[in-house]
Design a protein around this motif. Structure first.
Motif, PDB file in Angstrom:
ATOM      1  N   ASP A 168       0.809  -1.221   0.000  1.00  0.00           N
ATOM      2  CA  ASP A 168       0.000   0.000   0.000  1.00  0.00           C
ATOM      3  C   ASP A 168       0.840   1.269   0.000  1.00  0.00           C
ATOM      4  OD1 ASP A 168      -2.459  -1.485   2.215  1.00  0.00           O
ATOM      5  OD2 ASP A 168      -2.410  -1.380   0.023  1.00  0.00           O
ATOM      6  N   TYR A 169       2.021   1.200   0.587  1.00  0.00           N
ATOM      7  CA  TYR A 169       2.869   2.380   0.712  1.00  0.00           C
ATOM      8  C   TYR A 169       4.315   2.042   0.359  1.00  0.00           C
ATOM      9  CZ  TYR A 169      -0.967   4.644   3.159  1.00  0.00           C
ATOM     10  OH  TYR A 169      -2.180   5.187   3.478  1.00  0.00           O
ATOM     11  N   SER A 170       5.032   3.060  -0.083  1.00  0.00           N
ATOM     12  CA  SER A 170       6.441   2.907  -0.447  1.00  0.00           C
ATOM     13  C   SER A 170       7.331   3.009   0.784  1.00  0.00           C
ATOM     14  CB  SER A 170       6.847   4.005  -1.437  1.00  0.00           C
ATOM     15  OG  SER A 170       6.038   3.966  -2.593  1.00  0.00           O
ATOM     16  N   VAL A 171       8.534   2.483   0.658  1.00  0.00           N
ATOM     17  CA  VAL A 171       9.564   2.621   1.683  1.00  0.00           C
ATOM     18  C   VAL A 171      10.817   3.172   1.019  1.00  0.00           C
ATOM     19  CG1 VAL A 171      11.120   1.385   3.254  1.00  0.00           C
ATOM     20  CG2 VAL A 171       8.683   0.826   3.217  1.00  0.00           C
ATOM     21  N   HIS A 172      11.402   4.157   1.659  1.00  0.00           N
ATOM     22  CA  HIS A 172      12.610   4.800   1.144  1.00  0.00           C
ATOM     23  C   HIS A 172      13.771   4.563   2.113  1.00  0.00           C
ATOM     24  CE1 HIS A 172      10.239   7.662  -1.565  1.00  0.00           C
ATOM     25  NE2 HIS A 172       9.313   7.106  -0.813  1.00  0.00           N
ATOM     26  N   TRP A 173      14.978   4.640   1.587  1.00  0.00           N
ATOM     27  CA  TRP A 173      16.183   4.629   2.422  1.00  0.00           C
ATOM     28  C   TRP A 173      16.860   5.988   2.326  1.00  0.00           C
ATOM     29  CZ3 TRP A 173      17.608   0.848   5.794  1.00  0.00           C
ATOM     30  CH2 TRP A 173      17.011  -0.409   5.646  1.00  0.00           C
ATOM     31  N   VAL A 174      17.267   6.502   3.486  1.00  0.00           N
ATOM     32  CA  VAL A 174      17.930   7.806   3.606  1.00  0.00           C
ATOM     33  C   VAL A 174      19.132   7.606   4.519  1.00  0.00           C
ATOM     34  CG1 VAL A 174      17.696  10.165   4.521  1.00  0.00           C
ATOM     35  CG2 VAL A 174      15.771   9.086   3.308  1.00  0.00           C
ATOM     36  N   ASP A 225       4.233  -1.018  -5.567  1.00  0.00           N
ATOM     37  CA  ASP A 225       4.001  -1.998  -6.629  1.00  0.00           C
ATOM     38  C   ASP A 225       5.265  -2.803  -6.972  1.00  0.00           C
ATOM     39  OD1 ASP A 225       4.054   0.358  -9.473  1.00  0.00           O
ATOM     40  OD2 ASP A 225       5.551  -0.184  -7.971  1.00  0.00           O
ATOM     41  N   GLY A 226       6.320  -2.604  -6.192  1.00  0.00           N
ATOM     42  CA  GLY A 226       7.551  -3.352  -6.395  1.00  0.00           C
ATOM     43  C   GLY A 226       8.584  -2.642  -7.252  1.00  0.00           C
ATOM     44  N   ASP A 227       8.218  -1.496  -7.801  1.00  0.00           N
ATOM     45  CA  ASP A 227       9.158  -0.729  -8.613  1.00  0.00           C
ATOM     46  C   ASP A 227      10.215  -0.094  -7.707  1.00  0.00           C
ATOM     47  OD1 ASP A 227       9.136   2.341 -10.440  1.00  0.00           O
ATOM     48  OD2 ASP A 227      10.140   0.478 -10.989  1.00  0.00           O
ATOM     49  N   LYS A 258       6.936 -10.887   4.881  1.00  0.00           N
ATOM     50  CA  LYS A 258       7.587 -10.598   6.166  1.00  0.00           C
ATOM     51  C   LYS A 258       7.567  -9.106   6.490  1.00  0.00           C
ATOM     52  CE  LYS A 258      10.791 -14.539   6.067  1.00  0.00           C
ATOM     53  NZ  LYS A 258      12.208 -14.967   6.100  1.00  0.00           N
ATOM     54  N   SER A 259       6.971  -8.307   5.621  1.00  0.00           N
ATOM     55  CA  SER A 259       6.939  -6.847   5.796  1.00  0.00           C
ATOM     56  C   SER A 259       8.351  -6.285   5.963  1.00  0.00           C
ATOM     57  CB  SER A 259       6.069  -6.462   7.001  1.00  0.00           C
ATOM     58  OG  SER A 259       4.719  -6.744   6.744  1.00  0.00           O
ATOM     59  N   GLY A 319       8.753   5.468   5.616  1.00  0.00           N
ATOM     60  CA  GLY A 319       7.661   4.933   4.828  1.00  0.00           C
ATOM     61  C   GLY A 319       6.354   5.651   5.063  1.00  0.00           C
ATOM     62  N   GLY A 320       5.298   5.082   4.529  1.00  0.00           N
ATOM     63  CA  GLY A 320       4.010   5.748   4.485  1.00  0.00           C
ATOM     64  C   GLY A 320       4.028   6.673   3.294  1.00  0.00           C
ATOM     65  N   THR A 321       3.329   7.785   3.347  1.00  0.00           N
ATOM     66  CA  THR A 321       3.515   8.800   2.321  1.00  0.00           C
ATOM     67  C   THR A 321       4.918   9.371   2.525  1.00  0.00           C
ATOM     68  OG1 THR A 321       2.475  10.445   3.732  1.00  0.00           O
ATOM     69  CG2 THR A 321       1.067   9.327   2.120  1.00  0.00           C
ATOM     70  N   THR A 322       5.429  10.104   1.576  1.00  0.00           N
ATOM     71  CA  THR A 322       6.844  10.486   1.590  1.00  0.00           C
ATOM     72  C   THR A 322       7.295  11.044   2.936  1.00  0.00           C
ATOM     73  OG1 THR A 322       6.768  10.981  -0.757  1.00  0.00           O
ATOM     74  CG2 THR A 322       8.609  11.897   0.481  1.00  0.00           C
ATOM     75  N   ALA A 323       8.290  10.357   3.524  1.00  0.00           N
ATOM     76  CA  ALA A 323       8.963  10.821   4.750  1.00  0.00           C
ATOM     77  C   ALA A 323       8.039  10.934   5.945  1.00  0.00           C
ATOM     78  CB  ALA A 323       9.666  12.150   4.502  1.00  0.00           C
ATOM     79  N   HIS A 324       6.881  10.215   5.923  1.00  0.00           N
ATOM     80  CA  HIS A 324       5.942  10.371   7.020  1.00  0.00           C
ATOM     81  C   HIS A 324       6.431   9.686   8.286  1.00  0.00           C
ATOM     82  CE1 HIS A 324       1.438  10.270   8.357  1.00  0.00           C
ATOM     83  NE2 HIS A 324       2.199  10.951   9.160  1.00  0.00           N
ATOM     84  N   TYR A 325       6.772   8.411   8.162  1.00  0.00           N
ATOM     85  CA  TYR A 325       7.214   7.643   9.322  1.00  0.00           C
ATOM     86  C   TYR A 325       8.679   7.248   9.141  1.00  0.00           C
ATOM     87  CZ  TYR A 325       2.181   7.185   9.940  1.00  0.00           C
ATOM     88  OH  TYR A 325       0.849   7.447  10.090  1.00  0.00           O
ATOM     89  N   TRP A 326       9.445   7.302  10.234  1.00  0.00           N
ATOM     90  CA  TRP A 326      10.866   7.005  10.202  1.00  0.00           C
ATOM     91  C   TRP A 326      11.241   5.946  11.232  1.00  0.00           C
ATOM     92  CZ3 TRP A 326      14.751   9.961   7.403  1.00  0.00           C
ATOM     93  CH2 TRP A 326      14.204  10.955   6.580  1.00  0.00           C
ATOM     94  N   GLY A 327      12.223   5.145  10.897  1.00  0.00           N
ATOM     95  CA  GLY A 327      12.820   4.268  11.882  1.00  0.00           C
ATOM     96  C   GLY A 327      13.775   5.066  12.758  1.00  0.00           C
ATOM     97  N   GLN A 328      14.344   4.385  13.742  1.00  0.00           N
ATOM     98  CA  GLN A 328      15.276   5.064  14.639  1.00  0.00           C
ATOM     99  C   GLN A 328      16.669   5.173  14.039  1.00  0.00           C
ATOM    100  OE1 GLN A 328      14.737   1.844  14.882  1.00  0.00           O
ATOM    101  NE2 GLN A 328      16.414   0.771  15.908  1.00  0.00           N
ATOM    102  N   GLY A 329      16.889   4.469  12.923  1.00  0.00           N
ATOM    103  CA  GLY A 329      18.175   4.533  12.253  1.00  0.00           C
ATOM    104  C   GLY A 329      19.159   3.510  12.794  1.00  0.00           C
ATOM    105  N   VAL A 330      20.105   3.138  11.946  1.00  0.00           N
ATOM    106  CA  VAL A 330      21.180   2.232  12.369  1.00  0.00           C
ATOM    107  C   VAL A 330      22.500   2.849  11.948  1.00  0.00           C
ATOM    108  CG1 VAL A 330      20.973   0.824  10.266  1.00  0.00           C
ATOM    109  CG2 VAL A 330      22.073  -0.127  12.284  1.00  0.00           C
ATOM    110  N   MET A 331      23.420   2.944  12.889  1.00  0.00           N
ATOM    111  CA  MET A 331      24.733   3.528  12.603  1.00  0.00           C
ATOM    112  C   MET A 331      25.607   2.466  11.957  1.00  0.00           C
ATOM    113  SD  MET A 331      26.664   6.176  12.729  1.00  0.00           S
ATOM    114  CE  MET A 331      28.311   6.215  12.017  1.00  0.00           C
TER     115      MET A 331
END
Lengths: 114, 112
Positions: free
Chosen positions: A31-37, A54-56, A75-76, A97-109
């Protein structure tokens, strides 16, 4: 409640491959895209790439030759692989993820060092 | 790539005073849908970024209305009507209209 969590090694040797996982809960990867930053220490944010619902995929041209993003919807999880790591790849890596930059993880160093 | 130019680099503001940050893009951020995918994020020290505003002026849930976004095409502004201590950190604009998405270099908001 939406959550994203990055996981992976904290230390990678130069010239090796980085593998990170983003585990998502609270929404479907279909349903929503995931980005890496990523964010080098003390510096700004750099958009790396996107896994669309959609997998693109789409990658930052500066990283395209080294970067691969894939997913396992059952496995999400969204995966990042980047090869030929150098010291300048030392950074906090976030998935968002979610809509652009809506939700963020805590990050991994991730530190690239021998 | 679209270059996002943020000014100022840093901003020193007293509590209760207004603040304004500018973000200019090197090309129009109006997408083929007619929507303008310009976001504002705040990164507090030691934390992940948090989105405040999307589509130029829409506040995310839970964001106080002291924050407002405006602008069009290539020229955008984030305003804080009355700065509070919790507003300190680095503000980034992010365009999501053209690939690759690009961030501004950031504006550090400090207390005077």
């Amino acid at each position: 409640q939406v959550q994203l969590k990055e996981s992976g090694p904290g230390l990678v040797q130069p010239s090796q491959t980085l593998s990170l996982t983003c585990t998502v809960s609270g929404f479907s990867l279909m349903d929503y895209s995931v980005h890496w930053v990523r964010q080098p220490p003390g510096k700004g944010l750099e958009w790396m790439g996107r896994m669309k619902y959609d997998g693109d995929t789409y990658y930052n041209s500066a990283l395209k030759s080294r970067l691969s993003i894939s997913r396992d919807t059952s496995k999400s999880q969204v995966f990042l692989k980047m090869n030929s790591l150098q010291t300048e790849d030392t950074a906090i890596y976030y998935c968002t993820g979610g809509t652009t930059a809506h939700y963020w993880g805590q990050g991994v160093m991730v530190t690239v060092s021998s | 790539d679209v270059v996002m130019t943020q000014t100022p680099v840093s901003l020193s503001v007293a509590i209760g005073q207004p603040a304004s940050i500018s973000c200019k893009s090197s090309q129009s951020l109006v997408g083929t849908s007619g929507k303008t995918y310009l976001n504002w994020l705040l990164q507090r020290p030691g934390q992940s970024p948090k989105r405040l505003i999307y589509l130029v002026s829409k506040l995310d849930s839970g964001i106080p209305d002291r924050f407002s976004g405006s602008g069009s095409e290539t020229d955008f502004t984030l305003k804080i009507s009355r700065v509070e201590a919790d507003d300190l950190g680095v503000y980034y604009c992010l365009q999501g209209t053209h690939f690759p998405y690009t961030f501004g270099a950031g504006t550090k908001l400090e207390l005077k």
